[in-house]
Design a protein around this motif. Sequence first.
Motif, mmCIF file in Angstrom:
data_model
loop_
_atom_site.group_PDB
_atom_site.id
_atom_site.type_symbol
_atom_site.label_atom_id
_atom_site.label_comp_id
_atom_site.label_asym_id
_atom_site.label_seq_id
_atom_site.Cartn_x
_atom_site.Cartn_y
_atom_site.Cartn_z
ATOM 1 N N ASN A 83 5.961 -12.013 -1.290
ATOM 2 C CA ASN A 83 7.291 -12.547 -1.182
ATOM 3 C C ASN A 83 7.879 -12.923 0.200
ATOM 4 O OD1 ASN A 83 6.820 -10.805 -3.982
ATOM 5 N ND2 ASN A 83 8.898 -12.060 -4.169
ATOM 6 N N ASP A 84 8.306 -13.924 0.450
ATOM 7 C CA ASP A 84 8.451 -14.344 1.759
ATOM 8 C C ASP A 84 7.337 -14.203 2.591
ATOM 9 O OD1 ASP A 84 11.026 -15.077 0.849
ATOM 10 O OD2 ASP A 84 12.212 -13.503 1.777
ATOM 11 N N GLU A 85 7.358 -13.331 3.802
ATOM 12 C CA GLU A 85 6.249 -13.221 4.606
ATOM 13 C C GLU A 85 5.583 -12.002 4.100
ATOM 14 O OE1 GLU A 85 9.848 -11.862 6.960
ATOM 15 O OE2 GLU A 85 9.366 -13.290 5.259
ATOM 16 N N VAL A 86 6.134 -11.216 3.093
ATOM 17 C CA VAL A 86 5.339 -9.920 3.018
ATOM 18 C C VAL A 86 4.302 -9.763 1.978
ATOM 19 C CG1 VAL A 86 5.992 -7.374 2.103
ATOM 20 C CG2 VAL A 86 7.684 -8.862 3.652
ATOM 21 N N VAL A 87 3.138 -9.229 2.257
ATOM 22 C CA VAL A 87 2.001 -9.305 1.319
ATOM 23 C C VAL A 87 2.354 -7.800 0.572
ATOM 24 C CG1 VAL A 87 -0.583 -9.164 1.114
ATOM 25 C CG2 VAL A 87 0.671 -10.621 2.891
ATOM 26 N N HIS A 88 1.978 -7.760 -0.827
ATOM 27 C CA HIS A 88 2.025 -6.649 -1.532
ATOM 28 C C HIS A 88 1.198 -6.640 -2.643
ATOM 29 C CE1 HIS A 88 4.410 -8.736 -4.608
ATOM 30 N NE2 HIS A 88 5.150 -9.096 -3.655
ATOM 31 N N LEU A 144 0.915 -15.871 -5.058
ATOM 32 C CA LEU A 144 -0.181 -15.188 -5.420
ATOM 33 C C LEU A 144 -1.341 -15.483 -4.534
ATOM 34 C CD1 LEU A 144 -0.059 -16.039 -9.313
ATOM 35 C CD2 LEU A 144 0.676 -13.881 -8.333
ATOM 36 N N ILE A 145 -2.240 -14.329 -4.407
ATOM 37 C CA ILE A 145 -3.335 -14.660 -3.357
ATOM 38 C C ILE A 145 -4.460 -13.831 -4.260
ATOM 39 C CG2 ILE A 145 -4.515 -14.331 -1.303
ATOM 40 C CD1 ILE A 145 -1.792 -14.386 0.049
#
Length: 228
Positions: free
Chosen positions: A202-207, A217-218
């Motif tokens: 979400n934006d630049e935050v990976v979670h 999605l990654i």
Amino acid sequence: MTEEKTKELQYQALLDIRDAVGVAKLGLMTNQVWHDDPRRLVFTLSRYKFIAKMLSGKRKVLEVGCADAFGTRIVLQEVGDIVAVDVDPIFIQDVKDRVTERWKFDCRVHDILSGPVLGTFDAAYSLDLIEHIPKEDDERAILNITRSLVENGVLIMGSPSMYSQAYASPQSKIGHVNCKTQDELKALMLKFFHNVFMFGMNDEVVHTGFAPMTHYLIAVAVGRRTLA
């Protein structure tokens, strides 16, 4: 050497680089983002930073669907060599027009639906590609990327989530014909790899948070299955 002098000595290097190599240009796609929605550039480059750290130390890496490849040099900081491909010759020419000797990488026109990329790669990544490929062709795309990898190669796929499309711009929606949920993207990747690890952004935050609230999605896939 410039006769201009900055007020503080440490900034003189900025003028030296300007005079030696010029002022860098934005790529075609990045230019439009910078014009219309500058903060989105932060999000895009953050995805490249994630890729760079995940693939750090890899010898030869493939980028599929590179567009203007503005973020590719972030990955190049962490890997040996990159081959970047895109189906659109206009993007590839734009990349070649801007490439510098220090950050040089191979850039080619290639349609991943036509077959694997020539060469053998330790890892591959693709950001914002799969959502542009019709659903009936997405397995062929992943298969051809996978066939470009060594047996123990890694593949990272990034894509806007289905959940994000309610907030997508009209321009984005024109090309987004195959956005997926987290479960759908994982299921697709599991057809070609034994292990798939899912992340969200979400934006630049990976979670690893609640998937329906994930904008991007990654999928990190390892353990290639035996290919037919």
